[in-house]
Write a protein that holds these residues in place. Structure first.
Motif, PDB file in Angstrom:
ATOM      1  N   GLN A 164       5.816  -1.909  -6.712  1.00 50.14           N
ATOM      2  CA  GLN A 164       4.696  -2.796  -6.973  1.00 50.14           C
ATOM      3  C   GLN A 164       5.189  -4.020  -7.749  1.00 50.14           C
ATOM      4  N   ILE A 220       0.814  -1.220   0.000  1.00 47.96           N
ATOM      5  CA  ILE A 220       0.000   0.000   0.000  1.00 47.96           C
ATOM      6  C   ILE A 220       0.849   1.273   0.000  1.00 47.96           C
ATOM      7  N   GLY A 275       2.927   2.525  -2.314  1.00 47.39           N
ATOM      8  CA  GLY A 275       3.422   3.012  -3.590  1.00 47.39           C
ATOM      9  C   GLY A 275       3.640   4.508  -3.591  1.00 47.39           C
ATOM     10  N   GLN A 309      -3.789  -0.670  -5.437  1.00 49.29           N
ATOM     11  CA  GLN A 309      -3.286  -0.129  -4.175  1.00 49.29           C
ATOM     12  C   GLN A 309      -4.432   0.198  -3.225  1.00 49.29           C
TER      13      GLN A 309
END
Length: 407
Positions: free
Chosen positions: A185, A177, A179, A381
């Protein structure tokens, strides 16, 4: 544990390696970037400093992101490992920097790197410098990494220097979460191919009982539990005085939390808002919107203008920051009073915790309320964020909307 086993954080390992590279007793200063930026601004005639101060928080955030992504200003240190081109770096920021902000970012980073070679570092430098600037690190036949899904590109670059043979990574791809602050990612899947790893599922929860686990099967269908029980409910209404002591109230955005926290304080409840990062930034912006006697009506107009300017620069955070400022403006008759409400709220250390979902990761409470779930988006996300928020509960999980709280 074997005597030959080394247990360290990325920061600790990098710190030791950089100290050996520079042959200096390193000095750690968490405010290093801020001090550099202030020094740069102070070199400009005072009458011309305004636009530079307006960019202050964007530059500070960008320097941290640069060190996470592995961006090095172009044209310097050609032998360093330039992981991130300037265009990709700018695209990752909260808003696209104009030429002035871009120059400030590069100037701050350039001085920061130079100071790191002289022995002055911050926490980000502990990984950034040894990962990218030619440091020799010890190589291990077996490396184990926890929270693998949170590693940023600079972490990965440091890890590449450590692994001699085998790598074991422990993580949860559905908890990726971060990013927005550089976490890579797909890093876990990439590692499987790069290091020829075999994926093994660890899907059993020791925190969440059966009802909490079943509630997140929409995201992780194979999730299982070790104990039965728990409770999940969508509340149609709740009295503001009925929020459980020692509970957590989680929300996607800050503004609904701030409004609820101020109402809870007015009702005599004990609260604590997680605002160590957003608090100083928010107060800094508000102080530049006018003098302390600026009326609430004029302040709201200034907030609208600030938001429009930021949105024109494709800011991803302007909506929430502006909404937060409007919350405090609605509680005060003047800008000075609005700032006082904000300062008072951020100073609270009470028993009901109010946090964004991002700040809640890794924490747990018996009772959790999710506020205004509709604010959570539908990207990967965002769906991961919803899953993280819904798995913070050890027993009871409630959903509630702001308009359904009765005072």
């Amino acid at each position: 544990m074997l005597s030959t086993t080394t247990v360290r954080t990325f920061n600790s390992l990098g710190h030791r390696a950089w100290a050996k590279t520079t042959n200096k007793n390193l000095k750690l200063d968490s405010k290093k970037s801020a001090n550099i930026l202030r020094a740069i601004i102070d070199e400009i005639p005072k009458k011309s400093q305004g636009p530079l101060w307006d960019s202050y928080w964007n530059v500070i955030h960008a320097v941290g992101m640069a060190k996470a992504l592995g961006y090095i200003p172009e044209g310097i240190y050609p032998d360093a490992n330039h992981l991130c081109p300037q265009g990709d770096f700018h695209a990752s920021l909260e808003e696209l920097p104009d030429d002035l902000t871009s120059d400030l970012i590069d100037a701050t980073l350039t001085r920061s790197i130079k100071q790191a070679y002289e022995g002055l570092i911050d926490y980000n430098d502990q990984v950034y410098m040894p990962a990218l600037f030619g440091t020799t690190l010890p190589r291990f036949p077996l490396v184990k990494v926890d929270e693998y899904q949170d590693l940023n590109p600079t972490n990965h670059a440091l890890l590449d220097k450590l692994v001699r043979h085998r790598l074991i990574g422990v993580g949860d791809p559905w908890q990726n979460i971060y990013g927005f602050r550089g976490a890579k990612q797909g890093g876990m899947q990439e590692a499987e191919a790069k290091f020829k790893m075999t994926a093994c599922s660890l899907s059993q929860s020791f925190r969440c009982p059966s009802e909490i686990v079943r509630n997140v099967h929409w995201r992780v269908p194979h999730f299982t539990y070790t104990r039965t029980g728990g409770y999940v409910e969508n509340l149609k209404r709740i009295q503001g005085t009925d929020f459980a002591e020692d509970s957590a109230i989680l929300c996607r955005n800050n503004a609904p939390l701030f409004r609820l926290a101020l109402h809870l304080l007015s009702a005599g409840r004990s609260v604590q808002v997680a605002g160590s990062d957003i608090g100083p930034k928010l107060l800094g912006i508000m102080r530049r919107l006018g003098d302390t006697e600026t009326s609430a009506a004029s302040l709201l107009g200034a907030i609208d203008d600030w938001e429009a300017e930021k949105l024109a620069k494709q800011s991803t955070t302007a909506h929430d920051l502006a909404a937060c400022m409007r919350v405090f403006a609605s509680f005060g008759a003047t800008l000075g009073q609005a700032i006082s409400y904000a300062e008072h709220l951020f100073a609270q250390r009470g028993t009901i915790r109010l946090l964004t979902g991002h700040k809640a990761k890794g924490l747990e409470w018996q009772t959790v309320y999710i506020l205004d779930q509709g604010l959570i988006g539908h990207s990967e996300q965002e769906l991961n964020l919803r899953y993280v928020m819904e798995t913070r509960s050890q027993d009871r999980l409630f959903y509630i909307n702001s308009q359904d709280i009765q005072w």
